[in-house]
Design a protein around this motif. Structure first.
Motif, PDB file in Angstrom:
ATOM      1  N   LEU A   4     -25.087  46.262  -2.924  1.00  0.00           N
ATOM      2  CA  LEU A   4     -25.579  47.518  -3.477  1.00  0.00           C
ATOM      3  C   LEU A   4     -24.439  48.496  -3.700  1.00  0.00           C
ATOM      4  N   THR A   5     -24.661  49.394  -4.644  1.00  0.00           N
ATOM      5  CA  THR A   5     -23.693  50.471  -4.828  1.00  0.00           C
ATOM      6  C   THR A   5     -23.803  51.411  -3.631  1.00  0.00           C
ATOM      7  N   GLU A   6     -22.787  52.199  -3.438  1.00  0.00           N
ATOM      8  CA  GLU A   6     -22.797  53.166  -2.339  1.00  0.00           C
ATOM      9  C   GLU A   6     -23.953  54.157  -2.499  1.00  0.00           C
ATOM     10  N   GLU A   7     -24.225  54.551  -3.735  1.00  0.00           N
ATOM     11  CA  GLU A   7     -25.325  55.492  -4.003  1.00  0.00           C
ATOM     12  C   GLU A   7     -26.667  54.915  -3.553  1.00  0.00           C
ATOM     13  N   ILE A   8     -26.914  53.663  -3.886  1.00  0.00           N
ATOM     14  CA  ILE A   8     -28.181  53.033  -3.504  1.00  0.00           C
ATOM     15  C   ILE A   8     -28.227  52.803  -1.995  1.00  0.00           C
ATOM     16  N   LEU A  12     -31.083  54.281   0.488  1.00  0.00           N
ATOM     17  CA  LEU A  12     -31.884  53.432   1.374  1.00  0.00           C
ATOM     18  C   LEU A  12     -31.851  53.931   2.814  1.00  0.00           C
ATOM     19  N   MET A  13     -30.695  54.357   3.255  1.00  0.00           N
ATOM     20  CA  MET A  13     -30.579  54.858   4.624  1.00  0.00           C
ATOM     21  C   MET A  13     -31.386  56.147   4.817  1.00  0.00           C
ATOM     22  N   LYS A  14     -31.506  56.938   3.755  1.00  0.00           N
ATOM     23  CA  LYS A  14     -32.235  58.200   3.832  1.00  0.00           C
ATOM     24  C   LYS A  14     -33.747  58.013   3.735  1.00  0.00           C
ATOM     25  N   CYS A  15     -34.200  56.875   3.253  1.00  0.00           N
ATOM     26  CA  CYS A  15     -35.644  56.690   3.024  1.00  0.00           C
ATOM     27  C   CYS A  15     -36.387  56.213   4.269  1.00  0.00           C
ATOM     28  N   HIS A  16     -35.666  55.889   5.344  1.00  0.00           N
ATOM     29  CA  HIS A  16     -36.274  55.526   6.629  1.00  0.00           C
ATOM     30  C   HIS A  16     -37.292  54.394   6.510  1.00  0.00           C
TER      31      HIS A  16
END
Length: 91
Positions: A4-8, A12-16
């Motif tokens: 994955l790109t860093e943005e994705i 993902l980490m923020k979506c819990h």
């Protein structure tokens, strides 16, 4: 596997653990990223639903008098298998 790109990855980490929608640049398509366990559960539920539907169809057919007794069907299968084996032996 695709990296994955860093943005994705950060999204993902923020979506819990919640699904995240991803757009493909230059294409009119979206994809949903979910955790593997969520995907596995969804696929198992879908398979279960398909199995229940297939069984329901079979029960309705049986109740409508469609189908044949098991022994009759097995006899036909045996005959076809014996014929196929004989055909293979001839070649």
């Amino acid at each position: 596997m695709v990296k994955l790109t860093e943005e994705i990855a950060q999204a993902l980490m923020k979506c819990h653990g919640e699904p995240i929608s991803v757009e493909v640049p230059g294409y009119d398509q979206r994809f949903v990223l979910v955790e593997q366990s969520t995907y596995d559960e969804a696929m198992a539920a879908l398979e279960y639903q398909r199995n229940v539907a297939a069984i329901s169809v079979g029960v309705r057919q049986m109740e409508a008098g469609m189908g044949r007794p098991l022994e009759e069907a097995m006899d036909d299968i045996r005959k076809k298998l014996i014929q196929r084996m004989a055909d293979v032996a001839q070649h």
